[in-house]
Scaffold this motif. Structure first.
Motif, PDB file in Angstrom:
ATOM      1  N   GLU A 152      99.354  19.328 -36.583  1.00  0.00           N
ATOM      2  CA  GLU A 152      97.932  20.370 -36.136  1.00  0.00           C
ATOM      3  C   GLU A 152      96.731  19.369 -35.897  1.00  0.00           C
ATOM      4  O   GLU A 152      95.254  19.735 -36.307  1.00  0.00           O
ATOM      5  N   ALA A 153      97.338  18.348 -35.783  1.00  0.00           N
ATOM      6  CA  ALA A 153      95.948  17.476 -35.809  1.00  0.00           C
ATOM      7  C   ALA A 153      94.824  16.825 -34.353  1.00  0.00           C
ATOM      8  O   ALA A 153      93.744  17.152 -34.725  1.00  0.00           O
ATOM      9  N   GLN A 154      94.978  18.354 -33.485  1.00  0.00           N
ATOM     10  CA  GLN A 154      94.758  18.066 -32.058  1.00  0.00           C
ATOM     11  C   GLN A 154      93.878  19.489 -32.388  1.00  0.00           C
ATOM     12  O   GLN A 154      92.808  20.291 -31.258  1.00  0.00           O
ATOM     13  N   ARG A 155      94.123  20.527 -33.306  1.00  0.00           N
ATOM     14  CA  ARG A 155      93.453  21.973 -32.980  1.00  0.00           C
ATOM     15  C   ARG A 155      92.285  22.199 -34.237  1.00  0.00           C
ATOM     16  O   ARG A 155      91.773  21.004 -34.459  1.00  0.00           O
ATOM     17  N   LEU A 156      91.374  22.691 -33.561  1.00  0.00           N
ATOM     18  CA  LEU A 156      90.132  22.832 -34.300  1.00  0.00           C
ATOM     19  C   LEU A 156      90.220  23.233 -35.661  1.00  0.00           C
ATOM     20  O   LEU A 156      90.822  24.282 -35.851  1.00  0.00           O
ATOM     21  N   THR A 157      89.624  22.407 -36.592  1.00  0.00           N
ATOM     22  CA  THR A 157      89.403  23.115 -38.112  1.00  0.00           C
ATOM     23  C   THR A 157      89.856  24.766 -37.805  1.00  0.00           C
ATOM     24  O   THR A 157      90.567  25.442 -38.796  1.00  0.00           O
ATOM     25  N   GLY A 158      88.310  24.957 -37.217  1.00  0.00           N
ATOM     26  CA  GLY A 158      87.370  26.599 -37.846  1.00  0.00           C
ATOM     27  C   GLY A 158      88.929  27.464 -36.774  1.00  0.00           C
ATOM     28  O   GLY A 158      89.158  28.842 -37.080  1.00  0.00           O
ATOM     29  N   SER A 159      89.697  26.702 -36.212  1.00  0.00           N
ATOM     30  CA  SER A 159      90.503  28.062 -35.700  1.00  0.00           C
ATOM     31  C   SER A 159      92.402  28.007 -36.237  1.00  0.00           C
ATOM     32  O   SER A 159      92.990  28.435 -36.436  1.00  0.00           O
ATOM     33  N   LEU A 160      91.613  27.118 -37.604  1.00  0.00           N
ATOM     34  CA  LEU A 160      93.304  27.347 -39.044  1.00  0.00           C
ATOM     35  C   LEU A 160      93.901  28.575 -39.871  1.00  0.00           C
ATOM     36  O   LEU A 160      92.685  28.798 -39.668  1.00  0.00           O
ATOM     37  N   PRO A 161      94.531  28.421 -39.576  1.00  0.00           N
ATOM     38  CA  PRO A 161      94.811  30.045 -40.589  1.00  0.00           C
ATOM     39  C   PRO A 161      94.557  29.336 -42.190  1.00  0.00           C
ATOM     40  O   PRO A 161      94.517  27.647 -42.644  1.00  0.00           O
ATOM     41  N   TYR A 162      94.533  30.164 -43.628  1.00  0.00           N
ATOM     42  CA  TYR A 162      93.178  29.930 -44.133  1.00  0.00           C
ATOM     43  C   TYR A 162      94.164  28.966 -44.920  1.00  0.00           C
ATOM     44  O   TYR A 162      93.676  27.619 -45.644  1.00  0.00           O
ATOM     45  N   GLY A 163      95.432  29.304 -45.493  1.00  0.00           N
ATOM     46  CA  GLY A 163      96.159  28.294 -46.125  1.00  0.00           C
ATOM     47  C   GLY A 163      96.186  27.095 -45.577  1.00  0.00           C
ATOM     48  O   GLY A 163      96.477  25.630 -45.945  1.00  0.00           O
ATOM     49  N   LYS A 164      95.876  27.006 -43.703  1.00  0.00           N
ATOM     50  CA  LYS A 164      96.334  25.090 -43.744  1.00  0.00           C
ATOM     51  C   LYS A 164      94.677  24.817 -43.709  1.00  0.00           C
ATOM     52  O   LYS A 164      94.900  23.177 -44.041  1.00  0.00           O
ATOM     53  N   GLN A 165      93.496  25.772 -43.172  1.00  0.00           N
ATOM     54  CA  GLN A 165      92.103  25.125 -43.843  1.00  0.00           C
ATOM     55  C   GLN A 165      92.341  24.246 -45.363  1.00  0.00           C
ATOM     56  O   GLN A 165      91.629  22.915 -45.921  1.00  0.00           O
ATOM     57  N   ARG A 166      92.939  24.727 -46.330  1.00  0.00           N
ATOM     58  CA  ARG A 166      92.895  24.761 -47.324  1.00  0.00           C
ATOM     59  C   ARG A 166      93.557  22.944 -47.831  1.00  0.00           C
ATOM     60  O   ARG A 166      92.929  21.926 -48.063  1.00  0.00           O
ATOM     61  N   LEU A 167      95.212  23.100 -47.103  1.00  0.00           N
ATOM     62  CA  LEU A 167      95.671  21.451 -46.696  1.00  0.00           C
ATOM     63  C   LEU A 167      94.513  20.572 -45.831  1.00  0.00           C
ATOM     64  O   LEU A 167      94.256  18.921 -46.333  1.00  0.00           O
ATOM     65  N   VAL A 168      92.796  21.018 -44.900  1.00  0.00           N
ATOM     66  CA  VAL A 168      92.728  20.242 -44.603  1.00  0.00           C
ATOM     67  C   VAL A 168      91.251  20.257 -45.356  1.00  0.00           C
ATOM     68  O   VAL A 168      91.081  18.674 -45.639  1.00  0.00           O
ATOM     69  N   GLU A 169      91.139  20.076 -45.990  1.00  0.00           N
ATOM     70  CA  GLU A 169      89.920  20.365 -47.592  1.00  0.00           C
ATOM     71  C   GLU A 169      90.971  18.993 -47.812  1.00  0.00           C
ATOM     72  O   GLU A 169      90.008  18.315 -49.311  1.00  0.00           O
ATOM     73  N   ILE A 170      92.189  18.859 -48.331  1.00  0.00           N
ATOM     74  CA  ILE A 170      92.499  17.991 -49.353  1.00  0.00           C
ATOM     75  C   ILE A 170      92.953  16.786 -48.897  1.00  0.00           C
ATOM     76  O   ILE A 170      92.615  16.298 -49.126  1.00  0.00           O
TER      77      ILE A 170
END
Length: 261
Positions: A152-170
């Motif tokens: 997911e490194a090159q994906r925009l954070t705003g385009s990620l599913p919610y679960g992946k966004q929580r992982l990005v938060e971590i």
């Protein structure tokens, strides 16, 4: 009763985080009362309790987002009670909720690199673009890989599913290199299959990081936590291992008839 470990002195090198008599009141309403707890380095510790038990207030007191009415907070043996939030982060305490918003217009990699640069004091070196921060990029990619986010490194954070966004938060929280990571309902709003995956990733985090988390899903709590503290009415009802908590009649009474916290 609170675990005897809560009486360990703050200078003990086995304790990552400790509170002594921590309390918060607004007028006559007592949100937290005389909470004395210790969290061992590298532990995975859950904080549970009915709605209104004072769990989030306790986390807010730890992070410094609200000031206590009484008591103290010790991080790695040092009294941090009077320190502001940003100083606590620099000392090694990070909360996912403190990352107020994801950088929706940046890629996942760019977001993590910026936090690393901020930690290193390089975020204001405007003439170096993110792509030029080679060492920071290498660190960020290693961190994303550990969280299974490298694809997911090159994906925009705003385009990620919610679960992946929580992982990005971590990931953003871990980029600060915390000693203590506070997770306030990390699985909230995530489908059960994804929440289990999320906690599997959390379970694999380095043991250098002490984790204190609030979670409503008791299945996840008993699967992941090594110790559990139950708050009721702003006070510690009981603390113990998952086995001890599951068999405690006081806990059963608190959760009687409740499918979730």
């Amino acid at each position: 009763m609170p675990d005897p470990k809560s009486n360990i002195k703050p200078e003990s090198n086995q304790i990552a985080l400790r509170t002594q008599g921590l309390s918060k009141a607004w007028g006559t309403f007592k949100a937290n009362t005389d909470i004395s707890l210790s969290f061992t380095k590298g532990s995975r510790h859950a904080l549970i309790g009915p709605n209104g038990a004072g769990k989030t207030t306790f986390i807010n007191l730890l992070t410094g987002s609200i000031a206590p009415s009484g008591g103290q907070v010790f991080l790695d043996g040092q009294d941090i009670t009077s320190l502001p939030q940003h100083q606590r982060v620099k000392r090694g305490m990070t909360r996912t909720f403190q990352i107020n918003t994801l950088f929706a217009g940046l890629t996942v990699l760019e977001s993590v690199v910026l936090v690393i640069c901020e930690r290193q004091g390089n975020s204001r070196v405007w003439y170096k673009t993110v792509s030029q921060q080679t060492l920071a990029i290498e660190e960020a990619m290693a961190l994303l890989s550990s969280l299974k986010l490298e694809q997911e490194a090159q994906r925009l954070t705003g385009s990620l599913p919610y679960g992946k966004q929580r992982l990005v938060e971590i990931a953003l929280a871990l980029a600060t290199q915390p000693k203590v990571l506070l997770l306030d309902e990390p699985a909230a709003g995530i489908p059960s299959a994804e929440s289990a995956e999320l906690f599997e990733v959390i379970a694999g985090l380095p043991r250098e990081v002490t984790i204190l988390f609030i979670e409503h899903d008791m299945g996840l709590v008993f699967q992941f936590a090594e110790r559990i503290t139950v708050l009721v009415g702003g006070k510690v009802l009981v603390e113990g291992t998952p086995t001890e908590i599951a068999s405690d009649p006081r806990v059963k009474e608190v959760y009687l008839g409740e499918a979730h916290d």
